[in-house]
Design an enzyme around this catalytic site. Structure first.
Site, PDB file in Angstrom:
ATOM      1  N   GLN A 131       0.834  -1.205   0.000  1.00  0.00           N
ATOM      2  CA  GLN A 131       0.000   0.000   0.000  1.00  0.00           C
ATOM      3  C   GLN A 131       0.868   1.255   0.000  1.00  0.00           C
ATOM      4  O   GLN A 131       1.663   1.458   0.913  1.00  0.00           O
ATOM      5  CB  GLN A 131      -0.904  -0.010   1.235  1.00  0.00           C
ATOM      6  CG  GLN A 131      -1.804   1.202   1.384  1.00  0.00           C
ATOM      7  CD  GLN A 131      -2.628   1.127   2.663  1.00  0.00           C
ATOM      8  OE1 GLN A 131      -2.212   0.523   3.642  1.00  0.00           O
ATOM      9  NE2 GLN A 131      -3.800   1.714   2.641  1.00  0.00           N
ATOM     10  N   GLY A 132       0.712   2.102  -1.008  1.00  0.00           N
ATOM     11  CA  GLY A 132       1.457   3.354  -1.086  1.00  0.00           C
ATOM     12  C   GLY A 132       0.575   4.531  -0.709  1.00  0.00           C
ATOM     13  O   GLY A 132       0.052   5.234  -1.588  1.00  0.00           O
ATOM     14  N   GLU A 248      -9.864  -2.187   4.571  1.00  0.00           N
ATOM     15  CA  GLU A 248      -8.731  -2.517   5.432  1.00  0.00           C
ATOM     16  C   GLU A 248      -9.168  -2.607   6.894  1.00  0.00           C
ATOM     17  O   GLU A 248      -8.796  -3.532   7.613  1.00  0.00           O
ATOM     18  CB  GLU A 248      -7.625  -1.471   5.281  1.00  0.00           C
ATOM     19  CG  GLU A 248      -6.409  -1.758   6.157  1.00  0.00           C
ATOM     20  CD  GLU A 248      -5.342  -0.691   6.054  1.00  0.00           C
ATOM     21  OE1 GLU A 248      -4.228  -0.936   6.549  1.00  0.00           O
ATOM     22  OE2 GLU A 248      -5.618   0.400   5.520  1.00  0.00           O
TER      23      GLU A 248
END
Length: 398
Positions: A131-132, A248
């Site tokens: 995840q960026g 998430e």
């Protein structure tokens, strides 16, 4: 356990239990496919066999459509499956950000081409994702991110830095929030998928107090993203990114099964029992019982929430409540385990401590991050107060 699904759900439970007993290798009980600090474990024959069985059944991504490799189970059936897997100490060999985060997001926002290219490999456990999102100057205020994404004609060029990119050193792909318009804040952000196996991507693991490096710094220098790997519209990434965070938090609000001894079992081993076979320390006994009650109530609340959703499997702002509740219950459980071990709960290395004692210390330290990742405890409380309770913004004057 409460019956929220009726006879049909109990029939599925029996079927799932039988299939798991027949297909899950007992040698993998309590295992996982990642070793803290060492990355993915080597694939033994039993691990390969388990992954193949789950892929063919579609149960690594149980609620996804079969056309993408999923099992097309209902929400309640997926909870029952997870319950039965926890019961025997089984793990999902496809588990990770692909299954929990980017996969559900692509199902909702992706094009048919994106779904066809990216979802089946996730369902088969063939690729890993990272995840960026966060940057050195954009943490809680994520919308201030500065990683640039510029149009280069037939592709996108990305330059910038991300931080706390979990598992980036093992990832094949990164889902990333980037700035495509510098004149706007939230409305200038896009959501792109970046291949991590290219010269313009550099990953530097960050060593933590627990002794391993699950988080990394990630640098993009003229990295490339294809035009058909932008998810959602140009400058519409903030909406997509927020939705992914709900997925998430939904995943991090689920308690994991306990493959090893429970706190109650360990307390009897380390502290001893009284004449009635109870944990000898009355105060510790009551606190372990209270944590067990909270944990069981949490699981039942999940069942109730699914039953009340009436087929809507998409997470809502209520995931913030569940995420905070689960992290507190889990951290309390880890604290209790360390406490009941006494001096043996301080072991880091050496033959004076067992493998269980050493791993317990590392898990306790690693668990401190659970109230930070997926949105900090305080951020979740803000979401709860504004979006669920309807309270006024505290920054506004009275």
């Amino acid at each position: 356990m409460a019956d929220f699904g009726g006879a049909d759900l109990e029939t599925f439970r029996a079927e799932a239990r039988q299939w798991l007993e027949e297909n899950f290798p007992k040698s993998l009980r309590g295992a996982d496919d990642m070793t803290p600090g060492e990355g993915p474990v080597s694939e033994t024959e039993d691990r390969k066999r388990w992954k193949q069985a789950m892929a063919e059944k579609g149960w690594g991504t149980p609620t996804w459509p079969k056309q993408y490799g999923g099992g097309e189970l209902s929400g309640p059936q997926a909870v029952v499956l997870a319950d039965e897997m926890n019961r025997i100490g089984a793990y999902n060999p496809m588990a990770g950000m692909g299954v929990a985060m980017i996969g559900p997001t692509l199902l909702e926002y992706g094009t048919e081409d994106q779904k066809a290219r990216h979802l089946p490999p996730i369902s088969r456990g063939e690729i890993r994702w990272c995840q960026g999102y966060s940057e050195p100057g954009a943490g809680s205020d994520l919308a201030s991110l500065q990683t640039r994404c510029e149009d280069a004609g037939d592709h996108w060029v990305i330059n910038g830095q991300k931080i706390w990119t979990s598992g980036a050193q093992y990832a094949d792909w990164c889902f990333c929030l980037v700035r495509t318009d510098t004149t706007k804040k939230h409305e200038g952000i896009s959501f792109v998928l970046i291949n991590m196996h290219q010269p313009g991507v550099e990953v530097r693991p960050i060593k933590l107090i627990a002794g391993h490096s699950p988080f990394c710094e990630t640098f993009f220098t003229n990295a490339r993203a294809e035009k058909n790997d932008m998810v959602g519209p140009l400058n519409g990434g903030w909406t997509v990114g927020k939705r992914l965070l709900q997925f998430e938090r939904s995943g991090s609000s689920r308690p994991r099964g306990e493959a090893g001894p429970t706190p109650a079992e360990l307390a009897k081993q380390y502290i001893g029992v009284d004449e009635k076979g109870r944990i000898a320390d009355v105060d510790l006994r009551s606190r372990i019982a209270a944590n067990d009650i909270d944990r069981h109530a949490f699981v039942l609340t999940q069942y109730r929430a699914i039953a009340e959703a009436k087929g809507n499997q998409s997470p809502s702002a209520a995931t913030s409540i569940m995420k905070n509740a689960n992290t507190v219950i889990t951290q309390q459980r880890q604290e209790l385990t360390i406490e009941l071990m006494g001096y043996q709960g301080l072991g880091w290395e050496g033959d004076a401590f067992s493998e269980l004692e050493r791993s317990t210390v590392r898990s306790w330290l690693s668990g401190k991050a659970t109230t930070i990742f997926a949105g900090s405890y305080e951020v979740q409380n803000n979401i709860i107060s504004k979006r669920i309770l309807g309270l006024p913004d505290t920054t506004q004057s009275n």
